[in-house]
Design an enzyme around this catalytic site. Structure first.
Site, mmCIF file in Angstrom:
data_model
loop_
_atom_site.group_PDB
_atom_site.id
_atom_site.type_symbol
_atom_site.label_atom_id
_atom_site.label_comp_id
_atom_site.label_asym_id
_atom_site.label_seq_id
_atom_site.Cartn_x
_atom_site.Cartn_y
_atom_site.Cartn_z
ATOM 1 N N ASP A 1 -0.211 5.276 0.774
ATOM 2 C CA ASP A 1 -0.515 6.202 1.957
ATOM 3 C C ASP A 1 -0.616 5.575 3.103
ATOM 4 O O ASP A 1 -1.539 4.787 3.301
ATOM 5 C CB ASP A 1 -1.809 7.044 1.457
ATOM 6 N N ASP B 1 -1.546 -0.357 6.190
ATOM 7 C CA ASP B 1 -1.859 0.217 7.451
ATOM 8 C C ASP B 1 -3.047 0.256 7.760
ATOM 9 O O ASP B 1 -3.713 0.910 8.876
ATOM 10 C CB ASP B 1 -1.118 1.596 7.341
ATOM 11 N N ASP C 1 0.989 -1.197 0.053
ATOM 12 C CA ASP C 1 -0.019 -0.064 0.037
ATOM 13 C C ASP C 1 0.903 1.390 0.073
ATOM 14 O O ASP C 1 2.225 1.084 0.386
ATOM 15 C CB ASP C 1 -0.872 0.122 1.282
#
Length: 234
Positions: free
Chosen positions: A20, A180, A18
């Site tokens: 961001d 995240d 991922d």
């Protein structure tokens, strides 16, 4: 010949990142652009926690969650967010808005140097936004597959992971996603791959574990050894 190719694919390991909140600390950029988008429509901005909770989703779905009482404004909010985000990106301080997290570059270099490890991206960013990040941080050439929100349903739909697997010829059992948010973990599990969470992003570690993360990293230094434990090189 097809049997040989299948055998070679079982030797590969794919690590999908991922962006961001995982590779890039874009929190300030996202919050400022979201505030600007809502101000452009004379709407009160979402609370900070609400904005950060939708990071990773495609923008139409994110705006639907942030402005459920204003369905007619949601397309305009998407456009205003994109415009504000792009203007900030082009500003003199644009590079400072999306720095790499500490240790990210070294971890990427370590994994890219491994003969049987391939790297990929699965992000809620647009293709234009992802291209900017690749150029900004000189990351081009590291990733064998780059999947963005322009071409897929929003996370946690497994479409982006499936595309990464096809592009690299990697088996799902030999793939790992690092993210995240619960959207990343849920996407990985839906695609049948391993999932790892990070402690420095937008969703707390306990939520990532509850979604099925196999482990939580507290620094990028721990990534190579953790990968070797859950998806060892053959």
């Amino acid at each position: 010949m097809s049997e040989l190719r299948t055998e070679l694919r079982t030797e590969l390991r794919l690590v999908i990142f991922d962006v961001d909140g995982t590779l890039i600390d874009s929190q300030a950029h996202i919050l400022a652009a979201m505030d600007a988008a809502f101000a452009a429509h004379d709407l009160p901005p979402p609370e900070r926690e609400a904005t950060l909770s939708i990071v990773g989703l495609s923008l139409p779905i994110a705006m639907a969650r942030l402005a459920p009482d204003h369905p007619d404004s949601q397309p305009g909010l998407v456009a205003a967010y994109k415009d504000a985000f792009g203007q900030m990106r082009r500003s003199p301080d644009g590079a400072a808005l999306s720095p790499l997290f500490p240790g990210a570059r070294a971890a990427l270099a370590t994994l890219a140097a491994q003969d049987h490890t391939l790297l990929a991206i699965a992000t809620g960013k647009s293709r234009r936004g992802m291209d900017h990040i690749l150029d900004l941080h000189d990351l081009r050439g590291l990733f064998h597959s780059v999947q963005t929100a322009d071409d897929h349903p929003s996370k946690p739909h497994p479409s982006m992971v499936a595309a990464c697997l096809r592009d690299t010829g990697t088996l799902a059992a030999r793939a790992v996603i690092l993210g995240d948010t619960t959207y990343d973990i849920d996407m990985g599990r839906a695609a049948g791959i391993h999932a790892l969470g990070v402690a420095w992003g937008y969703h707390p570690a306990d939520r990532l574990i509850a979604s099925g993360a196999g482990a939580i990293l507290h620094s990028f230094d721990a990534l190579p050894v953790t990968l070797d434990r859950i998806c060892p090189l053959s």
